[in-house]
Design an enzyme around this catalytic site. Structure first.
Site, mmCIF file in Angstrom:
data_model
loop_
_atom_site.group_PDB
_atom_site.id
_atom_site.type_symbol
_atom_site.label_atom_id
_atom_site.label_comp_id
_atom_site.label_asym_id
_atom_site.label_seq_id
_atom_site.Cartn_x
_atom_site.Cartn_y
_atom_site.Cartn_z
ATOM 1 N N CYS A 177 93.383 -76.259 -29.651
ATOM 2 C CA CYS A 177 92.975 -76.250 -28.255
ATOM 3 C C CYS A 177 93.317 -77.621 -27.668
ATOM 4 C CB CYS A 177 91.494 -75.923 -28.112
ATOM 5 S SG CYS A 177 90.390 -77.057 -28.984
ATOM 6 N N VAL A 178 92.598 -78.055 -26.648
ATOM 7 C CA VAL A 178 92.937 -79.308 -25.983
ATOM 8 C C VAL A 178 92.698 -80.519 -26.869
ATOM 9 C CG1 VAL A 178 92.427 -80.772 -23.987
ATOM 10 C CG2 VAL A 178 92.480 -78.297 -23.734
#
Length: 467
Positions: free
Chosen positions: A27-28
Site C-alpha cells: 500500500c502507500v
C-alpha cells in the site's frame, strides 16, 4: 531513506525466506504479505533492519512498515528477488481470508464494507463540527456566530446540508459497499439503500411520535410504510440477499436478456422482502443491540468507560475494532449520537502520547526516535497503527501506559455523558465532532490521554532499565 537490494534481501531472510511468501502486494507505506508460516519470522532481526520502521500481523496479513515513497521501490526489489508474482490487494485479501476462522471472516466482512465509506462519514462529521461552531451559542460569545452575524446563517445552512447528506442517505452508501463486497452490482446496492429512505416513507426518526403509521395492503398483508434512516442492519442483510439473487439470475439468464430482467427481478424481490421481513426483523435486532450497549453505560457509566476506553486499543490488534463502526452508526441513528467514538478518539491520542515518550526514552536510537515522532503525530491525527505496531507494542510498556491513560479518560468522559452526533477524525481534531457544551469534559479527557500515557511510559522505562 535509500533502498538497496541488500536491505530487501535481509527482509526476505528475516521473514523466513522467499519460500515462506505466499502472496505479496503493498500500500502507500507498507509491504503487505501473506506468509505460509508466520512463526518463521524473526521479528527482532526484521526490525533491526534500517529500512524497516515496524511490523505487525493483522487479518491474516503480515505487514512491514517501510514508508511512503520508498515502499514501492522495496516491493519491486522483493518481487525480483523472490519471483513472487505481482498481486492485487484483493488477491492478498483473498489469500489471507483462507487462514481466518469464522469470527475473523465476519469481522473482515464488516471492515471491507465500512472502510470504503469511512472517508465520506468522517468528512460529514468534520463539516457538522464546523456547522456546530457557527450555530451553537457560548463558544466565542454568548450568542452563536449566526445570531451575531446573520450574514453567516445561509453559509452555515449550506454546510449543514452538505454535512448531513452522508448520514441522511447512509443506507445508500452502505448498500453500494455491501453489494460490492457480496459480489453483486454496487449500483443496485445503492438503489436498494436509497429505496429504504425514500421520501414517500415515514421517516424512521419520526416513527415514535407519529400519530398514524401509513401502511400498504399487499394481498391482505399489512406492511408499514416506514423508512430505515440511520439504520445499519436492514440494508446490510438486504444487500446480501440482493447480491445472491443477482448472482443466481446472472448464471441462468442469457446475456441478451440480462439487462431487461436481472435488475428488475432482483430489486423487486429484495424490495418486497426488505419491507415485509428483513426490515422489521433487523430493525428490532438493531434496537436490541442499541439497548444492550447503552444499558452498560446507563447502569454503571464508569465501568463502561473503563472497559471500552481500555479495550479499544487491544481490539485494534485483532481487527475487531472495525465492528464498532457499525455500532457507532447504529447508535447515531437510534439515539442521535454515539458515546463510544469519543473514547476511540482519546485512545488514539493516548497511543500517540506513549510514542512521543519513547522519543525521550530512546533518545540515543535515531531510528526509534524518528519513528516515535512521525507515528506520534500520525496517532494524534487519528491513524494509530504506526505508533501501536511500530513503537508501543514493540516495547510493550508504552502500549500498557496508553491503555491506562485511555481507560481513565474513558471513565471521565462517560460520567460526563460526552456524546458525538457524528464521527470525525479520531484524534486531536475530534472535538469538532463533539457538541460545544461538552467540550470542557472532552478536553479534560484529552488532557489525560496526553499527559498520563506520556508520564507513565517514562516511569515504566525506569523500571525496565533496572531489570
Amino acid at each position: 531513506m535509500s533502498v538497496n537490494k541488500e536491505s530487501v534481501r535481509e527482509i526476505i531472510e528475516a521473514i523466513g525466506g522467499k519460500e515462506n511468501i505466499n502472496t505479496a502486494t503493498h500500500c502507500v507505506t507498507r509491504l503487505r504479505l501473506v506468509l505460509n508460516d508466520e512463526s518463521l519470522v524473526d521479528k527482532d532481526r526484521l526490525e533491526d533492519i534500517d529500512l524497516v520502521r515496524g511490523s505487525f500481523s493483522t487479518n491474516g496479513q503480515f505487514q512491514i512498515v517501510i514508508g511512503q515513497g520508498v515502499v514501492d521501490k522495496a516491493y519491486k526489489i522483493l518481487a525480483e528477488e523472490t519471483g513472487v508474482e505481482s498481486a492485487s490487494k484483493q488477491d492478498v485479501k483473498n489469500a489471507a481470508e483462507q487462514k481466518m476462522n469464522p469470527l475473523q471472516r465476519a469481522v473482515k466482512t464488516l471492515a471491507d464494507i465500512f472502510i470504503p465509506i469511512l472517508p465520506a462519514i468522517v468528512t460529514a462529521g468534520l463539516l457538522m463540527g464546523i456547522n456546530n461552531i457557527l450555530t451553537q451559542p457560548g463558544i466565542f460569545m454568548d450568542e452563536s456566530v449566526v445570531e451575531a452575524f446573520p450574514q453567516w446563517a445561509d453559509i452555515a445552512s449550506i454546510i449543514n446540508l452538505i454535512a448531513n447528506t452522508a448520514f441522511t442517505f447512509l443506507p445508500g452508501l452502505i448498500g453500494w459497499s455491501a453489494a460490492n463486497k457480496f459480489g453483486g452490482s454496487p449500483l443496485f446496492g445503492m438503489v436498494l439503500g436509497l429505496m429504504l429512505v425514500h421520501p414517500d416513507l415515514l421517516n424512521a426518526w419520526g416513527y415514535g411520535s407519529a400519530e398514524e403509521i401509513p401502511t400498504w395492503n399487499i394481498l391482505g398483508l399489512t406492511v408499514e410504510k416506514v423508512g430505515y434512516q440511520g439504520q445499519v442492519l436492514p440494508v446490510l442483510v438486504a444487500a446480501y440477499v440482493l447480491a445472491k439473487i443477482e448472482i443466481w439470475l446472472r448464471k441462468r439468464i442469457p446475456d441478451a436478456f440480462q439487462l431487461l430482467t436481472v435488475a428488475p427481478i432482483s430489486l423487486l424481490v429484495t424490495g418486497f422482502l426488505a419491507f415485509t421481513i428483513i426490515g422489521p426483523i433487523t430493525f428490532t435486532i438493531g434496537g436490541w443491540i442499541t439497548d444492550g450497549v447503552t444499558s452498560i453505560f446507563d447502569v454503571v457509566p464508569a465501568l463502561g468507560g473503563l472497559i471500552y476506553g481500555g479495550l479499544y486499543a487491544p481490539l485494534v490488534i485483532t481487527g475487531m475494532h472495525h465492528t464498532f463502526l457499525a455500532v457507532d452508526l447504529q447508535l447515531i441513528g437510534s439515539i442521535g449520537g454515539t458515546f463510544l467514538w469519543p473514547m476511540v478518539a482519546l485512545s488514539n491520542i493516548a497511543q500517540g502520547s506513549a510514542a512521543f515518550a519513547m522519543m525521550i526514552v530512546e533518545k540515543n536510537n535515531d531510528k526509534v526516535k524518528g519513528l516515535a515522532v512521525s507515528s506520534g503525530v500520525s496517532a494524534y491525527l487519528g491513524v494509530t497503527e504506526p505508533a501501536m505496531f511500530g513503537v508501543n507494542l514493540r516495547y510493550k510498556y508504552p502500549f500498557i501506559a496508553a491503555i491506562i491513560g485511555s481507560a481513565i479518560a474513558g471513565i471521565v468522559i462517560t460520567i460526563a455523558n460526552v456524546i458525538a452526533p457524528s464521527i470525525g477524525v479520531g484524534g486531536i481534531p475530534a472535538f469538532f465532532s463533539i457538541p460545544a457544551n461538552l467540550w470542557g469534559a472532552f478536553f479534560i479527557g484529552m488532557g489525560i490521554t496526553i499527559v498520563v500515557p506520556f508520564v507513565l511510559t517514562l516511569l515504566f522505562s525506569k523500571f525496565q532499565k533496572k531489570k
